[in-house]
Design a protein around this motif. Structure first.
Motif, short mmCIF file in Angstrom:
data_model
loop_
_atom_site.label_atom_id
_atom_site.label_comp_id
_atom_site.label_asym_id
_atom_site.label_seq_id
_atom_site.Cartn_x
_atom_site.Cartn_y
_atom_site.Cartn_z
N THR A 25 50.80 -97.60 -7.93
CA THR A 25 52.10 -96.93 -8.01
C THR A 25 52.09 -95.84 -9.07
O THR A 25 52.52 -94.71 -8.83
N SER A 35 56.60 -88.21 -5.07
CA SER A 35 57.92 -88.63 -5.54
C SER A 35 58.07 -90.13 -5.31
O SER A 35 57.33 -90.74 -4.53
N GLN A 37 60.42 -91.50 -3.71
CA GLN A 37 60.79 -91.66 -2.31
C GLN A 37 59.55 -91.65 -1.41
O GLN A 37 59.43 -92.46 -0.50
N GLU A 38 58.63 -90.74 -1.67
CA GLU A 38 57.40 -90.68 -0.86
C GLU A 38 56.58 -91.95 -1.01
O GLU A 38 56.06 -92.49 -0.03
N ALA A 40 57.70 -94.91 -1.84
CA ALA A 40 58.46 -95.98 -1.18
C ALA A 40 58.25 -95.95 0.33
O ALA A 40 58.06 -97.01 0.95
N GLU A 41 58.26 -94.77 0.91
CA GLU A 41 58.06 -94.65 2.36
C GLU A 41 56.65 -95.08 2.76
O GLU A 41 56.47 -95.77 3.77
N ILE A 42 55.67 -94.69 1.98
CA ILE A 42 54.28 -95.06 2.28
C ILE A 42 54.10 -96.58 2.19
O ILE A 42 53.48 -97.20 3.05
N ARG A 43 54.68 -97.18 1.16
CA ARG A 43 54.53 -98.62 0.92
C ARG A 43 55.52 -99.47 1.70
O ARG A 43 55.42 -100.70 1.70
N LYS A 44 56.52 -98.80 2.29
CA LYS A 44 57.57 -99.49 3.05
C LYS A 44 58.34 -100.49 2.17
O LYS A 44 58.57 -101.63 2.55
N SER A 46 61.55 -100.37 -1.21
CA SER A 46 62.66 -99.55 -1.68
C SER A 46 62.24 -98.59 -2.80
O SER A 46 61.31 -98.87 -3.56
N LYS A 47 62.97 -97.50 -2.87
CA LYS A 47 62.75 -96.52 -3.93
C LYS A 47 63.03 -97.15 -5.29
O LYS A 47 62.34 -96.86 -6.27
#
Length: 98
Positions: A25, A35, A37-38, A40-44, A46-47
């Motif tokens: 991380t 970011s 957000q990016e 979080a999206e990759i790891r699925k 939450s931000k």
């Protein structure tokens, strides 16, 4: 920028003391410049979970530095190395610092 450089240097010193999740991380955020957000999206996840991990890792790194002072010592060595004219001695000291 100062914060970025400071935490990057601390991470270089203490990365082996962190969990795999903290390393991944922190590296994604500070080294890959993603970011929250990016990540979080990759790891699925939450931000806010990413934000917490980054904040907790920063705190750990500061605590490690406050206890061990490795980064501060390395910085002092870098400054001293600039004044050493003997190339062989400088190279040997640089090897030790790595």
């Amino acid at each position: 920028m100062e914060k970025f450089v400071y935490f990057s240097r601390l991470f270089d010193c203490y990365r082996n003391l962190l969990s795999e999740n903290e390393k991944k991380t922190f590296s994604a955020y500070y080294e890959e410049n993603l970011s929250m957000q990016e990540i979080a999206e990759i790891r699925k996840i939450s931000k806010s979970a990413i934000g917490s991990t980054i904040k907790n890792t920063e705190l750990k790194l500061v605590n490690y530095e406050n206890a061990l002072h490795l980064q501060a010592k390395q910085e002092r060595m870098r400054k001293i190395l600039k004044h050493i004219t003997d190339e062989k001695i400088r190279q040997e000291l640089e090897k030790i610092m790595k």
